[in-house]
Every structure is written in C-alpha cells, then in structure tokens.
Write a protein that holds these residues in place. Structure first.
Motif, PDB file in Angstrom:
ATOM      1  N   SER A 224       0.795  -1.040  -0.105  1.00 21.01           N
ATOM      2  CA  SER A 224      -0.072  -0.191  -0.142  1.00 21.01           C
ATOM      3  C   SER A 224       0.994   1.235  -0.226  1.00 21.01           C
ATOM      4  CB  SER A 224      -0.772  -0.104   1.096  1.00 21.01           C
ATOM      5  OG  SER A 224      -1.685  -0.910   1.194  1.00 21.01           O
TER       6      SER A 224
ATOM      7  N   THR B 145      -2.630   8.312   1.189  1.00 17.84           N
ATOM      8  CA  THR B 145      -3.864   8.465   0.439  1.00 17.84           C
ATOM      9  C   THR B 145      -4.908   9.257   0.899  1.00 17.84           C
ATOM     10  OG1 THR B 145      -3.474   6.093  -0.208  1.00 17.84           O
ATOM     11  CG2 THR B 145      -5.500   6.884  -0.958  1.00 17.84           C
TER      12      THR B 145
ATOM     13  N   GLU C 202       1.260   4.705  -3.800  1.00 17.72           N
ATOM     14  CA  GLU C 202       1.506   3.345  -4.217  1.00 17.72           C
ATOM     15  C   GLU C 202       2.742   3.197  -5.127  1.00 17.72           C
ATOM     16  OE1 GLU C 202      -1.757   3.830  -3.279  1.00 17.72           O
ATOM     17  OE2 GLU C 202      -1.875   2.062  -1.717  1.00 17.72           O
TER      18      GLU C 202
ATOM     19  N   ARG D 251     -11.008   2.658  -1.763  1.00 18.60           N
ATOM     20  CA  ARG D 251     -10.432   2.782  -0.694  1.00 18.60           C
ATOM     21  C   ARG D 251     -10.164   1.365  -0.081  1.00 18.60           C
ATOM     22  NH1 ARG D 251      -8.975   7.728   1.393  1.00 18.60           N
ATOM     23  NH2 ARG D 251      -7.351   6.213   2.268  1.00 18.60           N
ATOM     24  N   GLY D 252      -8.935   1.096   0.218  1.00 17.98           N
ATOM     25  CA  GLY D 252      -8.606  -0.136   1.162  1.00 17.98           C
ATOM     26  C   GLY D 252      -8.271  -1.313  -0.154  1.00 17.98           C
ATOM     27  N   GLY D 253      -8.244  -1.037  -1.451  1.00 15.20           N
ATOM     28  CA  GLY D 253      -8.110  -1.903  -2.430  1.00 15.20           C
ATOM     29  C   GLY D 253      -6.864  -2.784  -2.515  1.00 15.20           C
ATOM     30  N   SER D 254      -5.857  -2.438  -1.728  1.00 16.81           N
ATOM     31  CA  SER D 254      -4.435  -3.322  -1.843  1.00 16.81           C
ATOM     32  C   SER D 254      -5.013  -4.765  -1.376  1.00 16.81           C
ATOM     33  CB  SER D 254      -3.569  -2.747  -1.175  1.00 16.81           C
ATOM     34  OG  SER D 254      -3.203  -1.465  -1.550  1.00 16.81           O
TER      35      SER D 254
HETATM   36  N1  ASP Z   1      -3.642   3.114  -0.279  1.00 21.04           N
HETATM   37  C1  ASP Z   1      -5.135   2.850  -0.529  1.00 21.04           C
HETATM   38  C2  ASP Z   1      -5.991   3.603   0.553  1.00 21.04           C
HETATM   39  O1  ASP Z   1      -5.617   3.991   1.591  1.00 21.04           O
HETATM   40  C3  ASP Z   1      -5.242   1.279  -0.742  1.00 21.04           C
HETATM   41  C4  ASP Z   1      -5.072   0.604   0.552  1.00 21.04           C
HETATM   42  O2  ASP Z   1      -4.261   1.079   1.584  1.00 21.04           O
HETATM   43  O3  ASP Z   1      -5.564  -0.702   0.635  1.00 21.04           O
HETATM   44  O4  ASP Z   1      -6.990   3.266   0.691  1.00 21.04           O
END
Ligand code: ASP
Ligand code: ADP
Ligand code: MG
Length: 439
Positions: free
Chosen positions: A36, A42, A120, A196-199
């Motif tokens: 990430s 982000t 990223e 968001r959170g897509g990693s």
């Molecule tokens: N950097 C991105 C986020 O904060 C993806 C991730 O961390 O999963 O949403």
C-alpha cells in the motif's frame, strides 16, 4: 508462489520497512509482495483532489508541501548511502513535480485517479531502493502493466492472469517481486484504482491469477476480531473463517478487509491469512473453504445506508411488481443490500445516493416511496447461525432498547442483518458484544 500484502501502517515508518524486508525473505517459496501507500498518504492525496475540486489552490499546495517534507525525512532514516538517497530524492522529485503541475490543469476524473495513484507508486519504489541497500535481490513489477478493469469497472481476471504471467516469465531467475496494491488501468487504458482499501483486492486478484499457495494480508492487528476494535473495548481474534463468512464481514463493514476482496481467492480455493506485521508470531486468522466451528463468530457494521420503503396497497405482491422495482435499481446500477417484504410494502437498502433522486422519481410512478437516511446495517456472522439454538433470542434480548427498522434472516445460513439509525451503532455493537459474545 506466495502473495504477501502489507498495508499502510506496515510500511509507514522506515523501521517497519525493515521488518517487512525480514518477513518477506524468511520463506524459500517465490513471493509477490503487494504494498500500500505509506499510512496517511492516500488520505492526503484525496485532500489534494478535494481542494483542487473546490478551486482551493492554497489548500492543495499546503497538503503537497507537508507530504513532500514527510517523504524527504522518511528517506533519510530509510537509506544510508548518498547514492541511494540521491536516487530516492529523484523519485520524490518526479512524483511531487507531477502533484505540483496538477495546480495548473483543470481537475478531471482521470487526473483525480492519477493523483490517487502516486502513493503506491512512491512506496514501492522507495521500498525497492531499501531492498537494494540490503542487497536483497528482487524485481519491481508495475501494477499498471497488468491490473485491468473491464468495461463494467470490474477486475478482468483473465487479462490480469495473462499479462502478469508474461511479466513473471520475463524474470526467470527472480524469486521476489514487488508491486503496487490499489492501482490499475481501466478499459480505456487510463490509470484507475480498486477503491479505498483496494490493496487487499489486488493481493487476492494476483493470488487467483497465479494460483498462489496462500494470500497473506499483513496489517496492524492480529486477524479478524469478533467486533470492531475501534468501537468496542474488548474484542478477540477469530482463528478460522469460511470464505463466505469472511466475505459477509468484509462487505458489511469489517475494515480489515476490502469489501469484495474474498471472491478471487475463493474462486481458486486459496487460503487467505490475516497476520500482524507488529506481532508476526501471533496466529492470526485463516480464511478457507471450511468454517471450522458452528455458531456466532463476529459482528460488523456498515454506515451510510439509505432505506427505501416502497408501498402499494393495490398491487404489491401481484406478480411482476417486484421485477419492476428491481429494474429501476438495475437501470441506475445501484446494488441492493437488504430487502424485506410484506403484503403492502417492500423495503430495500442501498449504500449510495448517487442516483437516489432518479430512483425515487421512477418508483413514484408505480408506488409511494419513503426514504430514511443515516442508517447502519449491523450484521452478525457465523456458520449455521440460523440453526444455532437461541441466537435470535439472545440477540433481541441484548438489543431490546434499539429501534431496529429492518431484519434480514434466513437469506443465508451464516448471516443475520439488522438495520438501525446510525446514532445507535456504537450502543448496538457494545450490547451485542456483551449479549452474544460475553465480552
Ligand atoms: N492506499 C489505499 C488506501 O488507503 C489502498 C490501501 O491501502 O489498501 O485506500
Ligand atoms: P491496512 O492499512 O493494513 O490495510 P486497515 O486499517 O485497512 O489496515 O485495516 C486494519 C484495521 O481494521 C484495524 O486496525 C482495525 O482497527 C480495523 N477493523 C475494523 N473491524 C475489524 C475487525 N472485525 N477485526 C479486525 N480489525 C478490524
Ligand atoms: Mg486496508
């Protein structure tokens, strides 16, 4: 092949990158490491885009400056030689020059996605320099060359598999690969992201693409807990979850996993492990085909829900009427989360108000419509929960002071969902922690 994904806090400090380098070199199996952005990055990039959208140039510049300072000092602790620091500064120059140029171009959706991708791109390049310093052989493989969305904005697993395998085959002697989470290209070839959170989603898609032996999600907590640790005081880690249980928890708000990241691993029957970078010896949670145990396992909550109550005294349960209702939601690409019916009414919930006005206008042609905003879905998940003795009684005894507005039960054997006003969320999660989990 093994997949190891590290989230923002796991790479957010130079000493954490050191820890990550130790974890990824422990095993002999070839490994793809998904990273990430550094924690907070982000959010800052979203802040820059928001400021640009409001034509607040000064606001955007101030966020860019603070972020740049953070990266300049980060690399001083991360890298020792002047040569590597110079390389790192050149990387930071490149990405911050781009961010500064955005002040002079008008913001479009495509530019917004480009801005969001910088986190990223930087974290992986800086980590690659750190591995160079530690003399750890590896290849940095750009996610933008293989992560693809199709025309429906869904990941295209076939294309991802084909492109990724070609890239891996070009590095026959390498055993360690580093790539970016979250970012991808869409069907038009533009830079895009997996939300968001897509990693986590990237990691699971790569796992499915290469048919990995395991997909490890390394984060800042020792696995999936029975309740949201940000909301209640005492929570405990769950040893094992089935794919279905984990998918429900992720979709209904357990932030530790991206809402739709389970399906790719599930499709190829690849176990997903949730592990703690700060405490690598902790058992964590394993997610696989089998649920392990029967009964209630966890509760999660999803905010920002809108209830749409559709009433028609004349024709509600006449055949064809439900189809007409669903067609309206389909037309506006708005998924329904919960649904309940009675003789005279149907209530559904949605999590986006993007097309709410159009949906209400069309439904009003066939029925009367009422809207309740600021609702929360609380979902209780467990294997064969519906058949487990006294779960319902215990649940409703525990929350008897909560004004529940919808209940969904029996849709699957591992889920009970409740809808309630968001102001009752914290209280409800606390009451359930006591009443169902004895914590
Ligand atoms: N950097 C991105 C986020 O904060 C993806 C991730 O961390 O999963 O949403
Ligand atoms: P990362 O940056 O590593 O992806 P996230 O912040 O996305 O990490 O996810 C980890 C966080 O999820 C935890 O710190 C915790 O606060 C939160 N969380 C919410 N619900 C749960 C749950 N049921 N179990 C574990 N963590 C949860
Ligand atoms: Mg996350």
């Amino acid at each position: 092949m093994k997949i190891m994904k590290f989230g923002g806090t796991s790479v957010g400090k130079p000493e954490r990158m050191h820890q990550v380098s130790q974890l990824i070199t422990k095993n002999s199996e070839p490994t793809i490491v998904v990273l990430s952005a550094l924690s907070g990055t982000t959010n800052s990039l979203v802040g820059i885009s928001d400021a640009l959208a409001k034509l607040d140039k000064q606001g955007a510049i101030s966020i860019i400056d603070t972020l740049e300072k953070h990266y300049r000092s980060f690399i001083l602790d991360l890298l020792q030689s002047e040569e590597l620091r110079a390389k790192a500064n050149a990387i930071i120059d490149e990405h911050f020059e781009f961010l500064k140029i955005t002040q002079r171009i008008s913001l479009s959706d495509a530019l917004n996605k480009d801005i969001l991708a910088q986190g990223e791109l930087m974290s992986t390049k800086l980590f690659s320099l750190y591995l160079e310093q530690e003399k750890i052989e590896h290849a940095l493989i750009p996610a933008l060359e293989f992560m693809r969305l199709d025309a429906n904005e869904e990941p295209d697993l076939m294309v991802i598999r084909e492109k990724l395998n070609l890239i891996l085959a070009a590095h026959p002697t390498k055993k360690l690969f580093i790539t970016q989470g979250y970012i991808c290209r869409n069907a038009k070839g533009e830079v895009d992201n997996l939300k968001r959170g897509g990693s986590d989603y990237t990691a699971s898609l790569i796992a499915a693409a290469v048919k990995a032996s395991v997909c490890e999600i390394w984060t800042d907590i020792d696995g999936m807990h029975n309740n949201d640790p940000r909301v209640v005081d005492k929570t405990i880690a769950i040893e094992q979850l089935s794919f279905d249980e984990a998918a429900e928890l992720a979709y209904f708000g357990a932030k530790i996993l991206h809402p739709t990241c389970i399906w790719p691993a599930q499709q190829e029957n690849i176990p997903v492990k949730l592990l703690n970078t700060m405490e690598p010896s902790a058992a964590g949670t394993v997610i696989k085909k089998e649920a392990g145990t029967v009964g209630v396992k966890a509760v999660a909550a999803k905010d920002g829900i809108i209830a749409v109550k559709i009433k028609s005294s004349r024709m509600l349960l006449a055949y064809g009427f439900l189809r007409k209702i669903f067609e309206v939601f389909e037309k506006y690409k708005t998924p329904i989360d919960m649904i309940t019916t009675s003789e005279v009414a149907v209530s559904v919930t949605i999590d986006s108000d993007l097309h709410l006005a159009e949906i209400v206008a069309e439904l009003s042609n066939i029925a009367s419509v009422e809207i309740d905003k600021e609702q929360t879905i609380v979902t209780i998940v467990g294997n064969e929960i519906a058949q487990t003795a006294s779960v319902l009684k215990k649940l409703f005894d525990a929350i008897d002071e909560v004004p529940v507005t919808m209940v969904s039960y029996g849709g699957s054997s591992h889920n009970i969902s409740l809808l309630l006003p968001s102001t009752y969320k914290t209280k409800t999660l606390q009451l359930i922690n006591r009443g169902l989990f004895n914590l």
